[in-house]
Scaffold this motif. Sequence first.
Motif, PDB file in Angstrom:
ATOM      1  N   GLY A  95       0.854  -1.182   0.000  1.00  0.00           N
ATOM      2  CA  GLY A  95       0.000   0.000   0.000  1.00  0.00           C
ATOM      3  C   GLY A  95       0.891   1.233   0.000  1.00  0.00           C
ATOM      4  N   GLU A 120      -3.261  -4.153  14.604  1.00  0.00           N
ATOM      5  CA  GLU A 120      -3.934  -5.329  14.027  1.00  0.00           C
ATOM      6  C   GLU A 120      -4.427  -5.005  12.623  1.00  0.00           C
ATOM      7  N   GLY A 121      -3.866  -3.932  12.044  1.00  0.00           N
ATOM      8  CA  GLY A 121      -4.419  -3.414  10.792  1.00  0.00           C
ATOM      9  C   GLY A 121      -3.960  -4.147   9.551  1.00  0.00           C
ATOM     10  N   ARG A 122      -4.328  -3.562   8.412  1.00  0.00           N
ATOM     11  CA  ARG A 122      -4.013  -4.245   7.138  1.00  0.00           C
ATOM     12  C   ARG A 122      -2.515  -4.131   6.844  1.00  0.00           C
ATOM     13  N   PRO A 123      -1.969  -5.145   6.166  1.00  0.00           N
ATOM     14  CA  PRO A 123      -0.550  -5.116   5.819  1.00  0.00           C
ATOM     15  C   PRO A 123      -0.231  -3.961   4.872  1.00  0.00           C
ATOM     16  N   THR A 181       2.276  -2.911   9.302  1.00  0.00           N
ATOM     17  CA  THR A 181       0.816  -2.823   9.217  1.00  0.00           C
ATOM     18  C   THR A 181       0.364  -1.408   9.570  1.00  0.00           C
ATOM     19  N   ASP A 182      -0.841  -1.076   9.117  1.00  0.00           N
ATOM     20  CA  ASP A 182      -1.456   0.216   9.450  1.00  0.00           C
ATOM     21  C   ASP A 182      -2.285  -0.001  10.706  1.00  0.00           C
ATOM     22  N   ARG A 225       7.177  -7.263   9.208  1.00  0.00           N
ATOM     23  CA  ARG A 225       5.838  -7.014   8.657  1.00  0.00           C
ATOM     24  C   ARG A 225       5.382  -5.643   9.128  1.00  0.00           C
TER      25      ARG A 225
END
Lengths: 125, 145
Positions: free
Chosen positions: B85, B126-129, B122-123, B120
């Motif tokens: 993203g 526990e957010g989207r990768p 993430t946003d 890894r």
Amino acid sequence: VRKFEPNLPELELPPVTQRELCDYAAASGDPNPIHLDPAAASRAGLPGVIAHGMLIASKMVERARVLRPGADLARAQFRFKAMTLLGDRLILKAQDGGEGRLELQAVKADGTVVCTAAFQTGPKG
Amino acid sequence: MSSSPATESRSGVTRRVGESSSLHRETIESQAVAAFARAIGAPLDGTVPPTWLTRGRQGEFELLQKLGVPLSSVLHGEQEYEWLGTLRVGMDLCHVTRLAEAVVKRGSKALLYFLKLDTRFTDGPEGRPVACGRTVIVLREELPS
């Protein structure tokens, strides 16, 4: 392995300075003293303070973005081949590999390759 | 011959594959982005340079410390990034780094450790990768002559 044959305009960067490395260390949050302190570099067996690999890699990414304006960067792979010392002048050479592939090399004046980069543009993920 | 504590802790690295850093978290702020962009020669247009992810090496540094590897003794061998993203100012960028692989190669004068560290991004915790990073760190250990 395909041969690297630059077919895009190259860019010569100004000589690496300590000021530049200090600014990058602060901006990136990299506390490794081998980039800042000659004594620490010497203790680590290095010939002097060396530039951050990711500073050179970042400049290669920015060069890729200039060569491919508006392209979406999906992947990049960097291999660090040699150390860059203060005062070194790097030349960024580039090859359009077709199908969204772009390859760059950062090369010293004497021809030593310090970093190779392979980029894939296109949809992310 | 007895080995130094440093040698023992480095040798132990191969047994610690799978260990992870804690969660690191930083909201992307425009002033820090401008400082980063200036440092690498990127345009100051409010966009976040793709290699902003290198600020997310804090997980690597923490993990190396946990493994007893001094930062000044390692070299950055390889780096891969995959962007899933677009990084934006205001994003709650989180990352966790894991020791994915540790390989030892014996040369004539030294042992070379190749540590593969996967990160890894993430946003939100526990957010989207947002991105993945793969780092190869090289650590050299001289053999007694």
